[in-house]
Design an enzyme around this catalytic site. Structure first.
Site, PDB file in Angstrom:
ATOM      1  CD  GLU A 100      -6.515 -13.418   6.923  1.00 40.98           C
ATOM      2  OE1 GLU A 100      -5.882 -14.363   6.488  1.00 40.98           O
ATOM      3  OE2 GLU A 100      -6.210 -12.837   7.982  1.00 40.98           O
TER       4      GLU A 100
ATOM      5  CD  GLU B  73      -3.452 -13.493   2.945  1.00 43.81           C
ATOM      6  OE1 GLU B  73      -2.972 -14.043   3.956  1.00 43.81           O
ATOM      7  OE2 GLU B  73      -4.035 -12.390   2.974  1.00 43.81           O
TER       8      GLU B  73
HETATM    9  C1  BGP Z   1      -3.088 -13.155   6.884  1.00 41.87           C
HETATM   10  C2  BGP Z   1      -3.119 -11.734   6.443  1.00 41.87           C
HETATM   11  C3  BGP Z   1      -1.904 -11.223   5.804  1.00 41.87           C
HETATM   12  C4  BGP Z   1      -0.652 -11.923   6.190  1.00 41.87           C
HETATM   13  C5  BGP Z   1      -0.754 -13.405   6.406  1.00 41.87           C
HETATM   14  C6  BGP Z   1       0.426 -14.054   7.082  1.00 41.87           C
HETATM   15  O1  BGP Z   1      -3.712 -13.236   8.110  1.00 41.87           O
HETATM   16  O2  BGP Z   1      -4.185 -11.484   5.554  1.00 41.87           O
HETATM   17  O3  BGP Z   1      -1.924  -9.851   5.925  1.00 41.87           O
HETATM   18  O4  BGP Z   1       0.270 -11.225   6.801  1.00 41.87           O
HETATM   19  O5  BGP Z   1      -1.880 -13.753   7.124  1.00 41.87           O
HETATM   20  O6  BGP Z   1       0.398 -13.736   8.437  1.00 41.87           O
HETATM   21  P1  BGP Z   1       1.643 -13.209   9.223  1.00 41.87           P
HETATM   22  O7  BGP Z   1       2.119 -12.030   8.468  1.00 41.87           O
HETATM   23  O8  BGP Z   1       1.149 -12.879  10.556  1.00 41.87           O
HETATM   24  O9  BGP Z   1       2.631 -14.324   9.222  1.00 41.87           O
END
Ligand code: BGP
Length: 469
Positions: A172, A363
């Site tokens: 990201e 993701e």
């Molecule tokens: C993205 C990241 C991850 C992850 C996901 C979900 O931003 O790459 O590392 O954690 O989002 O976000 P969160 O864990 O804050 O719910």
């Protein structure tokens, strides 16, 4: 219509070292910024690691990887996305030589994946800059980080290049605009960070990404290197041209990262942003040459879309790291992230039209509170809400494939419950596998299959054929 996924489509799940490995000081690992971020991005970092930081133990994947990978294999995973913890390999980030024990851990993990025929997908840097680089250099604001990152990546390509084909440079990468510590290892508080330093740090990451792309291809031309961005398609709140323009600006701020990675140069709209912010980037001729090493594919995370408006007074709310005006047509998760399956089809088309590079959804998923219950004497979670979310998104992926988009694969976020990146909670769960650990750190760390476990297994087994419209 029936969804048709291409043969060899890479179904799987995604994780990040700092959110699930634990073992934060085992086998010579140095500290990373995450070891002093007990509250994720919702609170300030601490001076030293503190006991309330759930990431220090994570879900102890470091010691349980074989058991967990066997569960992924049971679901039929074709690929598994994980990150390598930079500070396991170079404990201080600026060391001359790597830590052999850290390298050996990933050898063992790769052995296990190979045993099950699972293709690794490796993120080189996922929000875990070695803490020493943050303290000593203020992270990516310092040009020297390019050299340290290259040294690190070189070790990885040489050690694992014959076993790992797919690599992502920075997780990201556009998140640095909003979370400079997490995404850029920059300790200067966001409010005090000058635009000059922020954009210079962005430039350093982009150059580093391009340089390691070249390096990978030199070491092994078969390697496939991708960039990784947060995808947030931005809609105008109304057809008012001012809203449309604002939505375009907001999209541009994110698209710039993919543009540089795919076209090898800064787009005009980005240079205008710099000019108007009074930023003068330090770019060398060598940097310009380096940037021409474009990526092989584009990967992205997708959780939310956003709206924009020309009215600066309207309230913006936070989704995944970025904020936008709420969309009146969409529902939100418990954490306020607006759910928009159609947005995934839109963004797939936008990226494919724009860059004509293979895409990879690395993701996507629903963070929710799960309740462990007993069904027929077996502990599980009846997570129909998660199944529904994923089914709807995958249905839209099928639509995008029918639109002609070239897509390599799909990995759900947090395929096994892990610590959240933004809020550092364990109660924000994404997994097909429940892990018995709570926000206060209590729990046995036992693993349990959720209802979605069998559902995803069937989706993979039928190559998407079991999805419903
Ligand atoms: C993205 C990241 C991850 C992850 C996901 C979900 O931003 O790459 O590392 O954690 O989002 O976000 P969160 O864990 O804050 O719910």
């Amino acid at each position: 219509m029936t969804t048709t996924f291409p043969e060899g489509f890479l179904w799987g799940g995604a994780t990040a070292a700092n959110q699930f490995e634990g073992a934060y000081d085992q086998d010579g690992k140095g500290l990373s910024i995450q070891d002093v971020m007990p509250q994720g991005i919702v609170g300030p970092p601490t001076a030293e690691p503190t006991e309330d930081n759930l990431k220090l133990e994570g879900i102890d994947f470091y010691n349980r990887y074989a058991e967990d990978i066997a569960l992924f294999a049971e679901m039929g995973f074709k690929t598994f996305r994980f990150s390598i913890a930079w500070s396991r390999i170079f404990p201080n980030g600026d060391d001359e030589t790597p830590n052999e024990e850290g390298l050996a851990f990933y050898d063992r993990m790769l052995d296990e994946l190979e045993k099950h025929g699972i293709e690794p997908l490796v993120t080189i840097s996922h929000y875990e800059t070695p803490l020493n680089l943050a303290r000593k250099y203020d992270g990516w604001t310092d040009r020297r980080l390019i050299e340290f990152f290259e040294r690190y990546a070189k070790v990885l390509f040489e050690r694992y290049g014959s076993r790992v084909k797919y690599w992502l440079t920075f997780n990201e990468i556009n998140a640095i605009m909003h979370a400079p510590l997490m995404a850029g290892g920059i300790l200067t508080p966001k409010e005090e960070l000058s635009k000059q330093d922020l954009y210079q740090a962005i430039h350093h990451e982009l150059v580093a990404s391009a340089r390691v792309t070249r390096l990978a291809h030199e070491i092994n031309p078969e390697l496939k290197i991708g960039c990784m961005v947060i995808a947030v398609p931005t809609y105008p709140l109304t057809p008012n041209p001012r809203d449309v323009l604002k939505a375009m600006d907001s999209d541009h701020a994110n698209l710039a990262f993919g543009d540089v990675h795919c076209r090898g140069d800064y787009p005009g709209y980005f240079l205008r942003t710099l000019r108007e912010a009074g930023v003068e980037l330090q770019i060398t001729d060598q940097d310009r040459e380096d940037l021409k090493n474009t990526v092989d594919f584009v990967s992205f995370s997708y959780y939310v879309s956003a709206c924009e408006s020309g009215d600066p007074e309207l309230e913006r709310v936070q989704g995944n790291i970025m904020a936008g005006v709420p969309n009146p047509h969409l529902e939100a998760s418990e954490w306020g992230w607006q759910i928009d399956p159609v947005g995934l089809r839109i963004v797939l088309n936008q990226y494919w039209d724009r860059w004509q590079k293979p895409l990879f959804i690395v993701e996507n998923g629903l963070g929710a509170r799960d309740e462990l219950v007993e069904v027929d004497g077996v502990k599980t979670v009846v997570d129909d809400y998660r199944i529904d979310y994923l089914n709807q998104h995958l249905h839209q992926v099928g639509e995008a494939l029918a639109d002609g988009v070239n897509l390599l694969g799909y990995t759900t976020w947090g395929c096994i419950d892990l610590v959240s990146a933004s809020t550092a909670q364990l109660s924000k769960r994404y997994g097909f596998i429940y892990v018995d650990r709570n926000d206060d750190g209590s729990g046995t760390l036992e693993r349990y299959r959720k209802k979605s476990f069998d559902w995803y297994k069937e989706v993979i087994n039928t190559n998407g054929g079991s999805l419903t419209a």
